[in-house]
Design a protein around this motif. Structure first.
Motif, PDB file in Angstrom:
ATOM      1  N   LYS A 124       0.877  -1.171   0.124  1.00 15.26           N
ATOM      2  CA  LYS A 124       0.096  -0.009   0.003  1.00 15.26           C
ATOM      3  C   LYS A 124       0.871   1.245   0.048  1.00 15.26           C
ATOM      4  O   LYS A 124       1.964   0.996   0.707  1.00 15.26           O
ATOM      5  N   VAL A 125       0.290   2.298  -0.826  1.00 11.66           N
ATOM      6  CA  VAL A 125       1.411   3.470  -0.685  1.00 11.66           C
ATOM      7  C   VAL A 125       0.350   4.643   0.069  1.00 11.66           C
ATOM      8  O   VAL A 125      -0.807   4.783  -0.312  1.00 11.66           O
ATOM      9  N   LEU A 126       0.798   5.088   1.096  1.00 10.19           N
ATOM     10  CA  LEU A 126       0.103   6.053   1.976  1.00 10.19           C
ATOM     11  C   LEU A 126      -0.072   7.395   1.449  1.00 10.19           C
ATOM     12  O   LEU A 126       0.901   7.713   0.379  1.00 10.19           O
ATOM     13  N   GLY A 127      -1.049   8.169   1.328  1.00  5.96           N
ATOM     14  CA  GLY A 127      -1.055   9.689   0.819  1.00  5.96           C
ATOM     15  C   GLY A 127      -1.701   9.462  -0.703  1.00  5.96           C
ATOM     16  O   GLY A 127      -1.816   8.412  -1.280  1.00  5.96           O
ATOM     17  N   LYS A 128      -1.901  10.595  -1.355  1.00  4.68           N
ATOM     18  CA  LYS A 128      -2.193  10.438  -2.738  1.00  4.68           C
ATOM     19  C   LYS A 128      -1.068  10.805  -3.461  1.00  4.68           C
ATOM     20  O   LYS A 128      -0.433  11.764  -3.783  1.00  4.68           O
ATOM     21  N   TRP A 129      -0.777   9.827  -4.410  1.00 10.45           N
ATOM     22  CA  TRP A 129       0.243  10.046  -5.511  1.00 10.45           C
ATOM     23  C   TRP A 129      -0.536  10.596  -6.507  1.00 10.45           C
ATOM     24  O   TRP A 129      -1.472   9.982  -7.069  1.00 10.45           O
ATOM     25  N   PRO A 130       0.051  11.654  -7.279  1.00  8.50           N
ATOM     26  CA  PRO A 130      -0.605  12.045  -8.435  1.00  8.50           C
ATOM     27  C   PRO A 130      -0.583  10.985  -9.447  1.00  8.50           C
ATOM     28  O   PRO A 130       0.397  10.123  -9.398  1.00  8.50           O
ATOM     29  N   LEU A 131      -1.752  11.083 -10.308  1.00 13.09           N
ATOM     30  CA  LEU A 131      -2.014  10.145 -11.450  1.00 13.09           C
ATOM     31  C   LEU A 131      -0.442   9.901 -12.312  1.00 13.09           C
ATOM     32  O   LEU A 131      -0.062   8.669 -12.703  1.00 13.09           O
ATOM     33  N   GLN A 132       0.319  11.084 -12.466  1.00 17.58           N
ATOM     34  CA  GLN A 132       1.409  10.920 -13.347  1.00 17.58           C
ATOM     35  C   GLN A 132       2.206   9.974 -12.586  1.00 17.58           C
ATOM     36  O   GLN A 132       3.124   9.277 -13.220  1.00 17.58           O
ATOM     37  N   ARG A 133       2.413  10.390 -11.433  1.00 20.17           N
ATOM     38  CA  ARG A 133       3.408   9.508 -10.844  1.00 20.17           C
ATOM     39  C   ARG A 133       3.298   7.798 -10.437  1.00 20.17           C
ATOM     40  O   ARG A 133       3.900   6.976 -10.598  1.00 20.17           O
ATOM     41  N   ARG A 134       1.576   7.723 -10.384  1.00 23.28           N
ATOM     42  CA  ARG A 134       1.284   6.254 -10.090  1.00 23.28           C
ATOM     43  C   ARG A 134       1.566   5.640 -11.603  1.00 23.28           C
ATOM     44  O   ARG A 134       1.984   4.454 -11.611  1.00 23.28           O
ATOM     45  N   LEU A 135       1.323   6.333 -12.572  1.00 19.61           N
ATOM     46  CA  LEU A 135       1.235   5.855 -13.899  1.00 19.61           C
ATOM     47  C   LEU A 135       2.882   5.334 -14.246  1.00 19.61           C
ATOM     48  O   LEU A 135       3.280   4.363 -14.586  1.00 19.61           O
ATOM     49  N   MET A 136       3.620   6.522 -14.104  1.00 18.62           N
ATOM     50  CA  MET A 136       5.142   6.159 -14.051  1.00 18.62           C
ATOM     51  C   MET A 136       5.569   5.202 -13.407  1.00 18.62           C
ATOM     52  O   MET A 136       6.532   4.115 -13.883  1.00 18.62           O
ATOM     53  N   SER A 137       5.221   4.848 -12.043  1.00 22.91           N
ATOM     54  CA  SER A 137       5.576   3.618 -11.168  1.00 22.91           C
ATOM     55  C   SER A 137       5.080   2.303 -11.780  1.00 22.91           C
ATOM     56  O   SER A 137       5.859   1.604 -12.089  1.00 22.91           O
ATOM     57  N   ILE A 138       4.005   2.347 -12.513  1.00 25.74           N
ATOM     58  CA  ILE A 138       3.329   1.057 -12.940  1.00 25.74           C
ATOM     59  C   ILE A 138       4.140   0.700 -14.336  1.00 25.74           C
ATOM     60  O   ILE A 138       4.790  -0.424 -14.601  1.00 25.74           O
ATOM     61  N   ILE A 139       4.492   1.720 -14.985  1.00 23.41           N
ATOM     62  CA  ILE A 139       5.342   1.611 -16.299  1.00 23.41           C
ATOM     63  C   ILE A 139       6.588   1.191 -16.014  1.00 23.41           C
ATOM     64  O   ILE A 139       7.025   0.276 -16.459  1.00 23.41           O
ATOM     65  N   ALA A 140       7.463   1.939 -15.072  1.00 23.88           N
ATOM     66  CA  ALA A 140       8.692   1.609 -14.730  1.00 23.88           C
ATOM     67  C   ALA A 140       8.971   0.403 -14.049  1.00 23.88           C
ATOM     68  O   ALA A 140       9.665  -0.583 -14.635  1.00 23.88           O
ATOM     69  N   SER A 141       7.682  -0.429 -13.426  1.00 26.82           N
ATOM     70  CA  SER A 141       7.738  -1.720 -13.010  1.00 26.82           C
ATOM     71  C   SER A 141       7.858  -2.655 -13.960  1.00 26.82           C
ATOM     72  O   SER A 141       8.404  -3.650 -14.125  1.00 26.82           O
ATOM     73  N   LEU A 142       6.693  -2.494 -14.917  1.00 28.32           N
ATOM     74  CA  LEU A 142       6.368  -3.408 -16.104  1.00 28.32           C
ATOM     75  C   LEU A 142       7.635  -3.510 -16.962  1.00 28.32           C
ATOM     76  O   LEU A 142       8.186  -4.818 -17.155  1.00 28.32           O
ATOM     77  N   ALA A 143       8.369  -2.564 -17.344  1.00 27.77           N
ATOM     78  CA  ALA A 143       9.374  -2.507 -18.169  1.00 27.77           C
ATOM     79  C   ALA A 143      10.387  -3.083 -17.436  1.00 27.77           C
ATOM     80  O   ALA A 143      11.186  -4.074 -18.298  1.00 27.77           O
ATOM     81  N   LYS A 157       9.263  -9.438  -6.092  1.00 24.38           N
ATOM     82  CA  LYS A 157       7.865  -8.973  -6.188  1.00 24.38           C
ATOM     83  C   LYS A 157       7.651  -7.538  -6.687  1.00 24.38           C
ATOM     84  O   LYS A 157       7.150  -7.136  -7.536  1.00 24.38           O
ATOM     85  N   ASP A 158       8.609  -6.941  -5.933  1.00 25.79           N
ATOM     86  CA  ASP A 158       8.862  -5.219  -6.058  1.00 25.79           C
ATOM     87  C   ASP A 158       9.998  -4.873  -6.458  1.00 25.79           C
ATOM     88  O   ASP A 158      10.950  -4.760  -5.694  1.00 25.79           O
ATOM     89  N   ILE A 159      10.341  -4.757  -7.870  1.00 21.50           N
ATOM     90  CA  ILE A 159      11.760  -4.795  -8.354  1.00 21.50           C
ATOM     91  C   ILE A 159      12.433  -3.167  -8.115  1.00 21.50           C
ATOM     92  O   ILE A 159      13.546  -3.029  -8.204  1.00 21.50           O
ATOM     93  N   LEU A 160      11.637  -2.314  -7.691  1.00 23.05           N
ATOM     94  CA  LEU A 160      11.725  -0.936  -7.629  1.00 23.05           C
ATOM     95  C   LEU A 160      11.782  -0.346  -6.190  1.00 23.05           C
ATOM     96  O   LEU A 160      12.199   0.723  -5.999  1.00 23.05           O
ATOM     97  N   SER A 161      11.665  -1.333  -5.147  1.00 22.16           N
ATOM     98  CA  SER A 161      11.741  -1.012  -3.611  1.00 22.16           C
ATOM     99  C   SER A 161      13.214  -0.671  -3.439  1.00 22.16           C
ATOM    100  O   SER A 161      14.081  -1.708  -3.750  1.00 22.16           O
ATOM    101  N   GLY A 162      13.321   0.053  -2.529  1.00 21.73           N
ATOM    102  CA  GLY A 162      14.528   0.641  -2.144  1.00 21.73           C
ATOM    103  C   GLY A 162      14.802  -0.059  -0.731  1.00 21.73           C
ATOM    104  O   GLY A 162      15.877   0.231   0.049  1.00 21.73           O
ATOM    105  N   PHE A 163      13.933  -0.642  -0.201  1.00 23.01           N
ATOM    106  CA  PHE A 163      13.747  -1.674   1.014  1.00 23.01           C
ATOM    107  C   PHE A 163      14.078  -3.173   0.780  1.00 23.01           C
ATOM    108  O   PHE A 163      13.322  -3.721   0.279  1.00 23.01           O
ATOM    109  N   PHE A 164      15.144  -3.507   1.086  1.00 23.41           N
ATOM    110  CA  PHE A 164      15.562  -4.955   0.881  1.00 23.41           C
ATOM    111  C   PHE A 164      16.888  -5.125   1.723  1.00 23.41           C
ATOM    112  O   PHE A 164      17.444  -4.391   2.206  1.00 23.41           O
ATOM    113  N   ALA A 165      16.921  -6.477   1.753  1.00 22.33           N
ATOM    114  CA  ALA A 165      18.062  -7.050   2.619  1.00 22.33           C
ATOM    115  C   ALA A 165      18.890  -8.253   2.000  1.00 22.33           C
ATOM    116  O   ALA A 165      18.248  -8.955   1.284  1.00 22.33           O
ATOM    117  N   SER A 166      20.086  -8.284   2.076  1.00 21.84           N
ATOM    118  CA  SER A 166      20.815  -9.492   1.610  1.00 21.84           C
ATOM    119  C   SER A 166      22.070  -9.958   2.197  1.00 21.84           C
ATOM    120  O   SER A 166      22.242  -9.345   3.434  1.00 21.84           O
TER     121      SER A 166
END
Ligand SMILES: Nc1nc2c(ncn2[C@@H]2O[C@H](COP(=O)(O)OP(=O)(O)OP(=O)(O)O)[C@@H](O)[C@H]2O)c(=O)[nH]1
Ligand SMILES: [Mg+2]
Length: 236
Positions: A124-143, A157-166
């Motif tokens: 879930k993403v809190l707050g209102k992401w502008p449509l432009q930002r949401r679209l950009m995120s979907i396209i970036a993730s799919l690509a 599952k979320d290749i663009l997340s900056g929260f990860f451990a390894s």
């Protein structure tokens, strides 16, 4: 029970995060009694450095000052921190409190169960992401997912997340040979890693809610977005 994570280093890239950095350190200190932190800072001009260096708590905090380095960027800052990491495991999170510190425990527990990589998944993403930002995120993730699929690489599952451990050794070995294949001035260090890493990884996930940026300013720029899209087509 006291959480003593001396085998973990929490890496936080920062650029002018004076408002959130004392809060995030305090919150980590409340969740984990003992652990290591590297603040990978790219020459903040505000009080980030002073506030990190004056932090007094059970956690062991190192300020990695990259001010005088030739190349700046979120990715290279995280990679520098991984090179400086002296623990077998590390976790990367943002310094603006959009990644909840209370999830560190979940990442740690899962990674310990013999996984190579634990990806954060924004449910879930809190707050209102502008449509432009949401679209950009979907396209970036799919690509990005398509690019990994074509290359037959591991996917989270979320290749663009900056929260990860390894596991530190895995990354340090890869960096010895292939650091120049990362988009060093970019933002998507996890995506770059997946694109470059040649063998099968044991992957698991932790779900989290991506918070609102209540403090400081977003550093995302057109250049960073352009670098990501360019990296989709770059050889690796
Ligand atoms: N060292 C370093 N850290 C950076 C750089 N750019 C951003 N950061 C840090 O990386 C983290 C993520 O940056 P943000 O600008 O919040 O990016 P984001 O969370 O994807 O975007 P927003 O949702 O708009 O906040 C924050 O802790 C920033 O301070 C950089 O060039 N160098
Ligand atoms: Mg942010």
């Amino acid at each position: 029970m006291e959480k003593i994570y001396t085998d973990l280093t929490i890496i936080i890239p920062t650029l002018n995060e004076e408002e959130s950095i004392p809060i995030i350190l305090q919150k980590i200190d409340e969740c984990v009694s003992k652990t290591n932190i590297i603040i990978a800072d790219d020459g903040s001009t505000d009080k980030t450095k002073e506030l990190v260096e004056s932090f007094d708590g059970g956690i062991n905090v190192l300020f990695l000052d990259r001010k005088k380095k030739k190349i700046h960027g979120l990715t290279i800052s995280v990679l520098d921190a991984i090179k400086n990491c002296r623990t077998p495991m590390f976790l990367v999170m943002d310094g603006d409190l959009q990644h909840p510190p209370d999830k560190i425990v979940n990442f740690y527990d899962v990674l310990k169960k013999d996984f190579d990589l634990v990806g954060g998944r924004r449910i879930k993403v809190l707050g209102k992401w502008p449509l432009q930002r949401r679209l950009m995120s979907i396209i970036a993730s799919l690509a990005g997912r398509t690019s990994l699929f074509i290359r037959r690489r591991n996917r989270v599952k979320d290749i663009l997340s900056g929260f990860f451990a390894s596991k530190t050794e895995l990354w340090q070995k890869l960096l010895e040979e292939k650091e120049d294949e990362f988009t060093l001035e970019g933002y998507k260090v996890l995506f770059d890693f997946l694109k470059i890493y040649p063998s099968k990884l044991k992957i698991n996930h932790v779900d989290y809610v991506f918070g609102i940026r209540d403090y400081g300013e977003s550093k995302i720029s057109g250049k960073v977005i352009w670098l990501y899209f360019k990296s989709l087509f770059k050889k690796a």
